[in-house]
Design a protein around this motif. Structure first.
Motif, PDB file in Angstrom:
ATOM      1  N   TYR A  32       0.857  -1.368   0.142  1.00 60.63           N
ATOM      2  CA  TYR A  32       0.110   0.091  -0.231  1.00 60.63           C
ATOM      3  C   TYR A  32       0.729   1.219  -0.064  1.00 60.63           C
ATOM      4  O   TYR A  32       1.862   1.278   0.886  1.00 60.63           O
ATOM      5  CB  TYR A  32      -1.101   0.053   1.206  1.00 60.63           C
ATOM      6  N   PRO A  33       0.597   2.312  -0.746  1.00 65.85           N
ATOM      7  CA  PRO A  33       1.453   3.375  -0.682  1.00 65.85           C
ATOM      8  C   PRO A  33       1.359   4.217   0.413  1.00 65.85           C
ATOM      9  O   PRO A  33       0.299   4.377   0.841  1.00 65.85           O
ATOM     10  CB  PRO A  33       0.953   3.979  -2.253  1.00 65.85           C
ATOM     11  N   VAL A  34       2.438   5.067   0.418  1.00 62.86           N
ATOM     12  CA  VAL A  34       2.495   5.966   1.477  1.00 62.86           C
ATOM     13  C   VAL A  34       3.368   7.108   0.730  1.00 62.86           C
ATOM     14  O   VAL A  34       4.617   6.903   0.319  1.00 62.86           O
ATOM     15  CB  VAL A  34       3.191   5.636   2.686  1.00 62.86           C
ATOM     16  N   MET A  35       3.058   8.253   0.751  1.00 57.65           N
ATOM     17  CA  MET A  35       3.801   9.520   0.159  1.00 57.65           C
ATOM     18  C   MET A  35       4.575   9.949   1.396  1.00 57.65           C
ATOM     19  O   MET A  35       3.507  10.585   2.197  1.00 57.65           O
ATOM     20  CB  MET A  35       2.775  10.366  -0.729  1.00 57.65           C
ATOM     21  N   MET A  36       5.288  10.568   1.121  1.00 58.91           N
ATOM     22  CA  MET A  36       6.294  11.407   2.016  1.00 58.91           C
ATOM     23  C   MET A  36       6.854  12.663   1.567  1.00 58.91           C
ATOM     24  O   MET A  36       7.446  12.942   0.630  1.00 58.91           O
ATOM     25  CB  MET A  36       7.577  10.521   2.631  1.00 58.91           C
ATOM     26  N   ILE A  37       6.162  14.018   2.097  1.00 61.91           N
ATOM     27  CA  ILE A  37       6.609  15.288   1.850  1.00 61.91           C
ATOM     28  C   ILE A  37       7.448  15.927   2.738  1.00 61.91           C
ATOM     29  O   ILE A  37       7.298  15.948   3.961  1.00 61.91           O
ATOM     30  CB  ILE A  37       5.220  16.033   1.642  1.00 61.91           C
ATOM     31  N   HIS A  38       8.755  16.284   2.381  1.00 59.77           N
ATOM     32  CA  HIS A  38       9.665  16.710   3.092  1.00 59.77           C
ATOM     33  C   HIS A  38       9.471  18.172   3.482  1.00 59.77           C
ATOM     34  O   HIS A  38       8.478  18.814   3.370  1.00 59.77           O
ATOM     35  CB  HIS A  38      10.942  16.608   2.427  1.00 59.77           C
ATOM     36  N   GLY A  39      10.311  18.757   4.169  1.00 55.92           N
ATOM     37  CA  GLY A  39      10.249  19.974   5.082  1.00 55.92           C
ATOM     38  C   GLY A  39      11.060  21.251   4.093  1.00 55.92           C
ATOM     39  O   GLY A  39      11.191  20.739   2.933  1.00 55.92           O
ATOM     40  N   SER A  40      11.109  22.441   4.623  1.00 52.67           N
ATOM     41  CA  SER A  40      11.572  23.493   3.713  1.00 52.67           C
ATOM     42  C   SER A  40      12.937  24.102   4.026  1.00 52.67           C
ATOM     43  O   SER A  40      13.286  25.044   3.995  1.00 52.67           O
ATOM     44  CB  SER A  40      10.427  24.430   3.830  1.00 52.67           C
ATOM     45  N   GLY A  41      14.052  23.111   4.781  1.00 51.84           N
ATOM     46  CA  GLY A  41      15.303  23.680   5.176  1.00 51.84           C
ATOM     47  C   GLY A  41      16.008  24.006   3.873  1.00 51.84           C
ATOM     48  O   GLY A  41      15.871  23.646   2.736  1.00 51.84           O
ATOM     49  N   PRO A  42      16.964  24.849   4.069  1.00 52.49           N
ATOM     50  CA  PRO A  42      17.849  25.094   2.814  1.00 52.49           C
ATOM     51  C   PRO A  42      18.752  23.854   2.428  1.00 52.49           C
ATOM     52  O   PRO A  42      19.137  23.132   3.190  1.00 52.49           O
ATOM     53  CB  PRO A  42      19.007  26.158   3.285  1.00 52.49           C
ATOM     54  N   GLY A  43      18.624  23.536   1.035  1.00 49.22           N
ATOM     55  CA  GLY A  43      19.171  22.338   0.531  1.00 49.22           C
ATOM     56  C   GLY A  43      18.609  21.312   0.570  1.00 49.22           C
ATOM     57  O   GLY A  43      19.353  20.233   0.304  1.00 49.22           O
TER      58      GLY A  43
END
Length: 282
Positions: A32-43
């Motif tokens: 079953y899929p899981v999408m992971m969305i990252h944060g907004s730090g530089p680089g």
């Protein structure tokens, strides 16, 4: 269209054409899929954010972890304009392109705000929701977040940010600071980052917030995770989310800053997997 990346860089996996934007995404495992969305730090990139979690979740799940527009190795838009609408539309287009009708969703910080907005706008596309150190409600911007969004590239500035991110200072060393600094100065990275959150930055906290009534209407089972010593996003944001989301549970890690998935890796991974697995055996 998918282009297999020929590189030894673990941050680059598959380059996929998402509505004209060549998007770097990690697509690992089955189930079953899981999408992971990252944060907004530089680089930042999906791999930098989730490198200790993707392999563990991929033992049981199909893990989709994209570099969102403007971040990592995904193509920058010509207009260098960024908004919640654009990021949410990008995430949905990724699911559509990959033929994924419904997914579990994990969002970190800025990625938590996008996950909330996505679940509100497309509730049928999300099964379960995990929010970690999440933005998504209004709060007075912290000195930590202002420093993150106001980053000007230097090794010393990156060292200072790493001190803000991590409660456990043993995780912060010169090698990591140099590595993340080099990531932040790759062609196009800082130009895009500087365009996203210019001063005054309180307006971007507010722009990422969803309306209280919309959050209260979310039907999804939601796991909310926060580090007690987080200097970037205040613990109060997760307390508020846990009060507003009807089917929410809140887990607070002591001796933990903004990097729950790095400072408490094994416990974080187990907690997320257990939570998501509950939906497999209702």
């Amino acid at each position: 269209m998918t282009v297999s990346a020929v590189t030894n860089d673990p941050e680059i996996d598959r380059m996929v054409d998402i509505n004209g934007i060549m998007t770097n995404l990690h697509d690992q495992g089955t189930g079953y899929p899981v999408m992971m969305i990252h944060g907004s730090g530089p680089g930042v990139s999906a791999w930098a954010n989730w490198r200790l979690t993707i392999p563990e979740l991929a033992k049981q799940r199909r893990v989709i972890a994209p570099d969102m527009i403007g971040f990592g190795f995904t193509q920058r838009p010509a207009d260098n304009h960024y908004s919640v609408d654009r990021w949410v539309n990008h995430a949905i287009a990724i699911l559509d392109t990959l033929g994924i009708e419904q997914t579990d969703l994990v969002g970190n910080s800025f990625g938590g705000a996008l996950s909330l907005a996505l679940a509100i706008r497309h509730p049928e596309r999300i099964r379960r929701l995990v929010l970690m150190g999440s933005v998504g409600v209004s709060f007075d911007i912290t000195q930590g977040l202002d420093a993150v969004w106001g980053y000007q590239p230097s090794v010393e500035a990156m060292k200072s940010l790493l001190d803000i991110f991590a409660h456990d200072r043993s995780l912060v060393n010169d090698e990591l600071a140099e590595l993340r600094y080099q990531a932040s100065i790759q062609p196009g990275f800082q130009e895009a980052f500087a365009a996203m959150f210019p001063a005054p930055r309180q307006r971007w906290v507010d722009a990422l917030a969803s309306a209280e009534q919309d959050i209260r209407a979310l039907p999804h089972e939601t796991l909310i995770i926060h580090g007690r010593e987080d200097q970037v996003i205040p613990l109060q944001t997760s307390l508020t989310l846990s009060q507003w989301i009807g089917n929410a549970q809140l887990h607070v890690f002591g001796h933990c800053g903004h990097w729950t998935q790095i400072e408490h890796t094994a416990r974080f991974n187990r907690l997320v997997l257990d939570f998501l697995s509950e939906a497999d055996n209702p």
